[in-house]
Design an enzyme around this catalytic site. Sequence first.
Site: not given
Length: 180
Positions: A8, A10
Amino acid sequence: MNKLVILDRDGVINEDSDAYIKTVDEWIPIPGSIDAIARLSHAGFTVVVATNQSGIGRGYFDVATLDAMHDRLRALVKEQGGELGGIFYCPHGPDDGCDCRKPKSGLIDQIVTEYGDVTGVPLIGDSLRDLQAGIQRHCRPVLVLTGKGRKTLDKGLPAELGDVAVYDSLAAFVDHFLKE
């Protein structure tokens, strides 16, 4: 097994913000994350990113700005002698009904199309929806406590995720993973 690692963005690679990361200046790497990606690359792994970017759909920033953030990410990894594979993103808002917004598996499906089977591939995220998207395609869920990770862990992880490895950060995961 595919020598692939899915991240992922952020909260895993860069600092997260409830107000969204809207500019290149707001895109700030978490200490150790860029080096961790480079180390995976040096070890022969392809590192790809799967990220929800609803700020586009919400009008907070445009694709050119997102591309500039990702160019910065690639440049920083390259400075460390590493290479980043594909960056897959969902530009849609939560009510757009798309198939690519995590926890749906559309981004993971795009990765499968480009890189092949992801069974057993680590998917590192800081939120439940990251882990849920990966588990649908038999990825190995890994939670990091950066970003929203601590809050995610405190809420409790559902049993259907199975055994979720938990690390303080992406760098801590990579330290352990490269010793396996």
